[in-house]
Design an enzyme around this catalytic site. Structure first.
Site, mmCIF file in Angstrom:
data_model
loop_
_atom_site.group_PDB
_atom_site.id
_atom_site.type_symbol
_atom_site.label_atom_id
_atom_site.label_comp_id
_atom_site.label_asym_id
_atom_site.label_seq_id
_atom_site.Cartn_x
_atom_site.Cartn_y
_atom_site.Cartn_z
ATOM 1 N N GLU A 288 43.964 40.586 33.520
ATOM 2 C CA GLU A 288 44.728 40.573 32.271
ATOM 3 C C GLU A 288 43.910 39.877 31.185
ATOM 4 O OE1 GLU A 288 45.895 39.780 35.341
ATOM 5 O OE2 GLU A 288 47.077 41.609 35.585
ATOM 6 N N HIS B 127 39.733 23.546 21.990
ATOM 7 C CA HIS B 127 38.290 23.819 21.906
ATOM 8 C C HIS B 127 37.968 25.269 21.561
ATOM 9 C CE1 HIS B 127 36.520 20.207 24.361
ATOM 10 N NE2 HIS B 127 37.571 19.850 23.637
HETATM 11 O O1 LIG Z 1 46.190 40.038 38.759
HETATM 12 C C1 LIG Z 1 45.949 41.199 38.624
HETATM 13 C C2 LIG Z 1 44.662 41.663 38.046
HETATM 14 O O2 LIG Z 1 43.761 40.609 37.896
HETATM 15 C C3 LIG Z 1 46.924 42.233 39.064
HETATM 16 O O3 LIG Z 1 48.223 41.802 38.703
HETATM 17 C C4 LIG Z 1 46.820 42.400 40.558
HETATM 18 O O4 LIG Z 1 45.512 42.846 40.880
HETATM 19 C C5 LIG Z 1 47.856 43.394 41.093
HETATM 20 O O5 LIG Z 1 47.691 43.501 42.478
HETATM 21 P P1 LIG Z 1 48.479 44.579 43.360
HETATM 22 O O6 LIG Z 1 48.222 45.931 42.766
HETATM 23 O O7 LIG Z 1 47.881 44.424 44.737
HETATM 24 O O8 LIG Z 1 49.959 44.216 43.307
#
Ligand SMILES: O=C(CO)[C@H](O)[C@H](O)COP(=O)(O)O
Length: 172
Positions: free
Chosen positions: A72, A99
């Site tokens: 994200e 910062h």
């Molecule tokens: O944190 C995340 C990306 O960095 C996603 O929310 C995560 O990868 C989702 O995982 P999944 O598809 O296994 O529920």
């Protein structure tokens, strides 16, 4: 303050709780999705929309949520003008503002209890940018890189390292 929020399925429940929490504290919350729980959905579109909204809305902040917050943060940082920080403690959230003048915070909904996660986001929102010259200078270097990259120029040359000093030249 206006707060733009987004999550994939992994941060979906947290996002609902966060929206209620922030609204209760007098903030205007704008949700950029996901709007329905879909365990197969993908975070980029939601986080990119959130980042674009923050950049277009001066003075606002953004929160992007996922399982870890890593993807994200990466997605939000693809938007020119976004400075997204992955916060994992109250202190990293505060430093992101002090910062880095971060305008988006990423948080892993699977990494914290709800109370702890809300505390981290509250700390991010409450903290002002220090405005210190060294931090302003470093942020400007990143903004400059964005401009150069658009012009196909790539990174500016890093400053040359200072030549080692010969102690014999010292006047002291
Ligand atoms: O944190 C995340 C990306 O960095 C996603 O929310 C995560 O990868 C989702 O995982 P999944 O598809 O296994 O529920």
């Amino acid at each position: 303050m206006r707060i733009h929020i987004a999550s994939d399925h992994a941060g979906f429940e947290f996002k609902a709780a966060l929206s209620e929490h922030l609204t209760g504290r007098g903030h205007e919350v704008i949700d950029h999705g996901a709007f329905v729980y879909d365990p197969q959905d993908d975070y980029p579109a939601f986080c990119l929309a959130c980042g674009e909204a923050v950049v277009a809305d001066a003075g606002s902040l953004g929160v992007v949520l996922g399982g870890s917050g890593n993807g994200e943060q990466i997605a939000a940082n693809k938007v020119d003008g976004v400075r997204a920080a992955l916060a994992w403690s109250v202190e990293t959230a505060q430093l992101a503002r002090q910062h880095n003048n971060a305008n988006v915070v990423a948080l892993g909904g699977r990494m914290h209890s709800l109370d702890r996660g809300l505390e981290i986001i509250d700390a991010f929102i409450a903290e002002p940018f220090s405005g210190d010259e060294r931090h302003t200078r470093r942020i400007a270097q990143l903004a400059d890189y964005e401009l150069r990259a658009h012009d196909g120029l790539g990174a500016a040359q890093a400053p040359a390292p200072a030549a080692p000093q010969d102690p014999a030249d010292s006047q002291d």
